[in-house]
Design a protein around this motif. Structure first.
Motif, mmCIF file in Angstrom:
data_model
loop_
_atom_site.group_PDB
_atom_site.id
_atom_site.type_symbol
_atom_site.label_atom_id
_atom_site.label_comp_id
_atom_site.label_asym_id
_atom_site.label_seq_id
_atom_site.Cartn_x
_atom_site.Cartn_y
_atom_site.Cartn_z
ATOM 1 N N GLU A 35 3.556 31.616 22.778
ATOM 2 C CA GLU A 35 3.568 31.440 23.825
ATOM 3 C C GLU A 35 4.096 32.668 25.221
ATOM 4 O O GLU A 35 5.906 32.971 24.408
ATOM 5 N N LYS A 48 2.152 33.560 30.614
ATOM 6 C CA LYS A 48 0.301 34.096 30.450
ATOM 7 C C LYS A 48 -0.619 33.658 29.670
ATOM 8 O O LYS A 48 -1.494 33.969 29.417
ATOM 9 N N TYR A 49 0.366 33.893 28.071
ATOM 10 C CA TYR A 49 -1.218 33.753 26.573
ATOM 11 C C TYR A 49 -0.489 32.735 26.396
ATOM 12 O O TYR A 49 1.117 32.513 26.282
ATOM 13 N N VAL A 62 -5.997 33.804 20.474
ATOM 14 C CA VAL A 62 -5.167 34.780 21.276
ATOM 15 C C VAL A 62 -5.956 34.086 22.682
ATOM 16 O O VAL A 62 -7.115 34.590 23.510
ATOM 17 N N VAL A 63 -5.357 33.379 23.540
ATOM 18 C CA VAL A 63 -6.341 33.062 25.028
ATOM 19 C C VAL A 63 -5.257 32.730 26.694
ATOM 20 O O VAL A 63 -4.065 32.837 26.119
ATOM 21 N N PRO A 64 -5.620 33.189 27.068
ATOM 22 C CA PRO A 64 -5.292 33.453 28.036
ATOM 23 C C PRO A 64 -4.907 31.473 29.024
ATOM 24 O O PRO A 64 -5.635 30.777 29.407
ATOM 25 N N LYS A 65 -4.214 31.386 29.147
ATOM 26 C CA LYS A 65 -3.432 29.916 30.123
ATOM 27 C C LYS A 65 -4.645 29.801 31.283
ATOM 28 O O LYS A 65 -4.705 28.872 31.704
ATOM 29 N N GLU A 74 -5.291 41.449 33.409
ATOM 30 C CA GLU A 74 -5.494 40.133 32.350
ATOM 31 C C GLU A 74 -5.744 40.296 30.828
ATOM 32 O O GLU A 74 -5.615 40.237 29.486
ATOM 33 N N ILE A 108 -3.128 40.774 27.935
ATOM 34 C CA ILE A 108 -3.528 40.322 26.965
ATOM 35 C C ILE A 108 -3.696 40.390 25.775
ATOM 36 O O ILE A 108 -3.468 40.361 24.232
ATOM 37 N N PHE A 147 -0.016 40.900 24.104
ATOM 38 C CA PHE A 147 0.714 39.679 23.780
ATOM 39 C C PHE A 147 -0.497 40.040 22.271
ATOM 40 O O PHE A 147 0.520 39.609 21.328
ATOM 41 N N HIS A 155 -10.804 33.924 24.336
ATOM 42 C CA HIS A 155 -9.923 34.061 24.271
ATOM 43 C C HIS A 155 -9.975 34.998 22.411
ATOM 44 O O HIS A 155 -11.592 35.996 22.617
#
Ligand code: 5GP
Length: 131
Positions: free
Chosen positions: A20, A23-24, A40-43, A56, A60, A63, A93
């Motif tokens: 993490e 942000k991700y 993998v997800v954005p917060k 974003e 993402i 990341f 995601h």
């Protein structure tokens, strides 16, 4: 109401985290099509992937690139495939799956049944290769 992924990010629901940043968040899919199947997800909670801002989307992917490198270093594969579906969970995601051929990233494939100790070992291995 917060999505199930927001509740995972908040630590309200357990997950097998692999990485993490601010942000991700990346963690193992609980119904993996392969060992090393990571989400993998954005917060920042947004339902539809293409409703993420351009910033974003860039963030993402950058990341996910680092997570993909860690997966590739952890499991024998030709490359790490990427899929965006989002039909089941309304929180944007990316699926990352180590593959040797395209059919291995089909989410309709049978899911692996892994023990919690195996999930833990996989998450630990990928996390150890995350840079
Ligand atoms: P999609 O929304 O992309 O169609 O699929 C959502 C994915 O999230 C599925 O592959 C499913 O196994 C995974 N998933 C759903 N709920 C949970 C959960 O509570 N924990 C984890 N780790 N994965 C989940």
């Amino acid at each position: 109401m917060a999505s199930i992924f927001s509740r995972i990010i908040a630590g309200e629901i357990p997950s097998y985290k692999v990485a993490e940043d601010d942000k991700y968040f990346a963690f193992l899919d609980i119904n993996p099509v392969a060992k090393g199947h990571v989400l993998v997800v954005p917060k920042h909670e947004v339902d539809y992937f293409f409703d993420l801002s351009n910033e974003e989307l860039g963030g993402i992917m950058a990341f996910a690139k680092r997570v993909a490198a860690a997966i590739k270093a952890s499991f024998p594969c030709n490359r790490v495939g990427l899929s965006v579906i989002g039909i089941d969970v309304p929180h944007a995601h990316i699926h990352l799956v180590p593959i040797t051929k395209g059919s291995e990233i089909n989410m309709s494939n049978p899911k692996l049944k892994l023990e919690s100790t195996e999930f833990e070992a996989i998450a630990k291995l990928i996390a150890s290769n995350f840079k």
